[in-house]
Write a protein that holds these residues in place. Structure first.
Motif, PDB file in Angstrom:
ATOM      1  N   VAL A   1      61.424  41.581  31.170  1.00  0.00           N
ATOM      2  CA  VAL A   1      60.706  40.988  32.295  1.00  0.00           C
ATOM      3  C   VAL A   1      61.700  40.726  33.430  1.00  0.00           C
ATOM      4  O   VAL A   1      62.770  40.148  33.213  1.00  0.00           O
TER       5      VAL A   1
ATOM      6  N   THR B   1      63.918  37.609  31.313  1.00  0.00           N
ATOM      7  CA  THR B   1      63.878  37.493  29.859  1.00  0.00           C
ATOM      8  C   THR B   1      65.153  36.821  29.364  1.00  0.00           C
ATOM      9  O   THR B   1      66.256  37.290  29.693  1.00  0.00           O
TER      10      THR B   1
ATOM     11  N   ARG C   1      52.952  44.544  36.121  1.00  0.00           N
ATOM     12  CA  ARG C   1      52.969  43.199  36.717  1.00  0.00           C
ATOM     13  C   ARG C   1      52.412  42.161  35.754  1.00  0.00           C
ATOM     14  O   ARG C   1      51.369  42.326  35.167  1.00  0.00           O
ATOM     15  N   ILE C   2      53.132  41.074  35.636  1.00  0.00           N
ATOM     16  CA  ILE C   2      52.736  39.934  34.821  1.00  0.00           C
ATOM     17  C   ILE C   2      52.162  38.838  35.705  1.00  0.00           C
ATOM     18  O   ILE C   2      51.224  38.149  35.339  1.00  0.00           O
TER      19      ILE C   2
ATOM     20  N   GLN D   1      55.511  34.153  29.688  1.00  0.00           N
ATOM     21  CA  GLN D   1      55.602  35.038  30.848  1.00  0.00           C
ATOM     22  C   GLN D   1      56.928  35.782  30.912  1.00  0.00           C
ATOM     23  O   GLN D   1      56.991  36.876  31.467  1.00  0.00           O
ATOM     24  N   VAL D   2      57.982  35.217  30.369  1.00  0.00           N
ATOM     25  CA  VAL D   2      59.303  35.853  30.460  1.00  0.00           C
ATOM     26  C   VAL D   2      59.763  36.485  29.149  1.00  0.00           C
ATOM     27  O   VAL D   2      60.830  37.106  29.098  1.00  0.00           O
TER      28      VAL D   2
ATOM     29  N   VAL E   1      56.558  39.104  39.221  1.00  0.00           N
ATOM     30  CA  VAL E   1      57.125  39.136  37.874  1.00  0.00           C
ATOM     31  C   VAL E   1      56.534  40.360  37.178  1.00  0.00           C
ATOM     32  O   VAL E   1      55.314  40.526  37.151  1.00  0.00           O
ATOM     33  N   PHE E   2      57.404  41.224  36.646  1.00  0.00           N
ATOM     34  CA  PHE E   2      56.933  42.472  36.044  1.00  0.00           C
ATOM     35  C   PHE E   2      57.794  42.859  34.846  1.00  0.00           C
ATOM     36  O   PHE E   2      58.944  42.442  34.733  1.00  0.00           O
ATOM     37  N   ALA E   3      57.205  43.657  33.963  1.00  0.00           N
ATOM     38  CA  ALA E   3      57.922  44.160  32.790  1.00  0.00           C
ATOM     39  C   ALA E   3      58.262  45.627  32.984  1.00  0.00           C
ATOM     40  O   ALA E   3      57.468  46.390  33.541  1.00  0.00           O
TER      41      ALA E   3
ATOM     42  N   GLU F   1      60.271  39.014  26.063  1.00  0.00           N
ATOM     43  CA  GLU F   1      60.344  40.475  25.983  1.00  0.00           C
ATOM     44  C   GLU F   1      59.007  41.032  25.508  1.00  0.00           C
ATOM     45  O   GLU F   1      58.324  40.447  24.687  1.00  0.00           O
ATOM     46  N   ARG F   2      58.635  42.171  26.049  1.00  0.00           N
ATOM     47  CA  ARG F   2      57.356  42.820  25.779  1.00  0.00           C
ATOM     48  C   ARG F   2      57.536  44.004  24.836  1.00  0.00           C
ATOM     49  O   ARG F   2      58.561  44.684  24.884  1.00  0.00           O
TER      50      ARG F   2
END
Length: 142
Positions: A22, A45, A88-89, A132-133, A15-17, A135-136
């Motif tokens: 995500v 996301t 990476r998350i 975790q999902v 899982v990555f942004a 938006e960043r």
């Protein structure tokens, strides 16, 4: 090639942004050798559709890039998160996942990053939290 078929599996998931969105990256195999010849990538996301991934590839790639080159760009980003931890998350050894029908499938002209195919679509991964999902924050948008 568009896909009217969904897919479910249980395997390693990264899982990555990227650009605030995500994504999930996993693999699938088409035969009994279980070599993960298909890369599966999709947004996690909420509210983000799979086409956003291809839009990012188009914006970041060459203006004349072919579909195959765009698929390579997508797989490069997912592989970078898996190998280097870039954005990476989380990385999970075994998670259930589901790729919804209606995504895009590309067969590479030659093996690329140990994969023969890239399948993209709206993805869900079991056991992920809303944090975790989500938006960043990001400096760049694509």
């Amino acid at each position: 090639m568009a896909s009217d078929e969904g897919l479910t599996g249980s395997s390693r998931v990264t899982v990555f942004a990227m650009f605030g969105v995500v994504f999930g990256y996993t693999t699938h195999h088409l035969d009994g050798r279980r070599i993960g010849d298909v890369a599966v990538v999709g947004p996690l996301t909420p509210g983000v559709e799979w086409g956003r991934l291809w839009q990012m590839a188009r914006i970041c790639g060459r203006p004349t890039a072919s579909e195959n080159e765009l698929a390579q760009w997508v797989l490069t980003q997912a592989t970078r998160a898996f190998v280097c931890g870039s954005g990476r998350i989380g990385q999970f050894r075994e998670r259930g996942w589901k790729l919804e029908p209606g995504g895009k499938r590309v067969r590479f002209d030659a093996v690329y990053a140990n994969r023969d195919h890239l399948w993209t679509g709206n993805l869900t991964v079991e056991g992920l939290t809303p944090d975790q999902v989500a938006e960043r924050p990001t400096l760049y948008r694509a």
